[in-house]
Motif scaffolding. Structure first.
Motif, PDB file in Angstrom:
ATOM      1  N   ILE A  37      41.473  88.500  43.262  1.00 55.99           N
ATOM      2  CA  ILE A  37      40.401  88.247  44.226  1.00 55.99           C
ATOM      3  C   ILE A  37      39.132  88.976  43.797  1.00 55.99           C
ATOM      4  O   ILE A  37      38.033  88.417  43.828  1.00 55.99           O
ATOM      5  N   LEU A  38      39.288  90.220  43.361  1.00 57.19           N
ATOM      6  CA  LEU A  38      38.124  91.020  42.977  1.00 57.19           C
ATOM      7  C   LEU A  38      37.407  90.441  41.764  1.00 57.19           C
ATOM      8  O   LEU A  38      36.178  90.566  41.631  1.00 57.19           O
ATOM      9  N   THR A  39      38.159  89.803  40.888  1.00 58.38           N
ATOM     10  CA  THR A  39      37.558  89.234  39.675  1.00 58.38           C
ATOM     11  C   THR A  39      37.196  87.753  39.823  1.00 58.38           C
ATOM     12  O   THR A  39      36.726  87.142  38.875  1.00 58.38           O
ATOM     13  N   GLY A  40      37.435  87.196  41.016  1.00 61.14           N
ATOM     14  CA  GLY A  40      37.069  85.808  41.259  1.00 61.14           C
ATOM     15  C   GLY A  40      38.050  84.798  40.714  1.00 61.14           C
ATOM     16  O   GLY A  40      37.754  83.604  40.666  1.00 61.14           O
ATOM     17  N   LYS A  41      39.245  85.235  40.332  1.00 61.02           N
ATOM     18  CA  LYS A  41      40.231  84.311  39.765  1.00 61.02           C
ATOM     19  C   LYS A  41      41.032  83.567  40.823  1.00 61.02           C
ATOM     20  O   LYS A  41      41.726  82.602  40.513  1.00 61.02           O
TER      21      LYS A  41
END
Length: 229
Positions: A37-41
């Motif tokens: 989630i933090l990396t947008g994946k």
């Protein structure tokens, strides 16, 4: 990390001093769930997954998604839940490559009860908490009366030799005859115990109730779990 959700998750991780991996495992999710989630994946979680994240991060689903103030009742729910989560056994605590831990199936019965069939459906690697424990076993769970501590498909790790203890998770049986047929069981949190009765707690629906020790004669301690996810 561009989304508002990711920003709020990172904020709570920093405030709580938790790592993304640690919080993911605490919520019963894959170790890379929050990192994705933090990396947008990955996209925004929904439903039960969002609820578990909110509990672990000490906030509400509404705040995570939209920045709305956390509700007071969510704080109360965290207080009830924080002592209730069983230990999740990580891979490094699997002490043997041999699959020696028998797993029994717990089919869903009425009124939050389970029907346990003492014919192993599988064998798993032995966790450290059950190493050298005579009669230790796993119990594959169905039903949702103990969510969020146990989700359908989780395997409770059971030590049948430990005495009853308050504020632990337990499996109660009528008169189990292991490896012989079926037995009715309940898995709950043990709130209190005296000579006559067990005081138990479940979460869906939330209630504290009593059961007679004459009816539920055997108590086995849950010492951990394997997540289904």
């Amino acid at each position: 990390m561009s989304s508002d959700l990711a920003t709020r998750i990172q904020q709570r991780l920093s405030e709580l001093g938790k790592s993304a991996r640690g919080a993911s495992l605490e919520a019963g999710l894959s170790d890379g769930f929050i990192r994705n989630i933090l990396t947008g994946k990955s996209t925004s979680p929904r439903g039960d997954t969002l609820e578990k994240l909110a509990i672990v991060l000490g906030t509400s689903e509404a705040w995570l998604l939209r920045g709305e103030p956390a509700e007071i009742e969510n704080s109360d729910r965290r207080e009830r839940t924080k002592g209730f989560s069983p230990v999740i056994i990580p891979g490094e605590q699997l002490v043997s490559n041999d699959k020696k831990l028998p797993v029994y199936a717990a089919a869903r019965g009425g009124d939050g009860h389970h029907i346990v069939t003492f014919d192993p459906i599988d064998y798993l690697k032995m966790p450290a908490v059950l190493q050298d424990v005579k009669g230790g076993y796993g119990l594959l769970l169905t039903g949702d009366s103990m969510v969020p501590a146990y989700w359908p498909g989780d395997t409770a790790l059971v030590n049948p030799n430990l005495p009853p203890a308050r504020d632990t998770d337990v499996v109660l049986y009528h008169t189990p005859q292991f490896h012989q047929g079926e037995e009715e069981a309940i898995i709950k949190r043990l709130v209190g115990v005296n000579d006559r009765e067990w005081t138990l707690e479940q979460y869906r629906p939330e209630r504290v109730f009593k059961e007679s020790r004459a009816d539920w004669t055997v108590c086995h301690r849950v010492v951990g779990k394997y997540n289904a996810r």
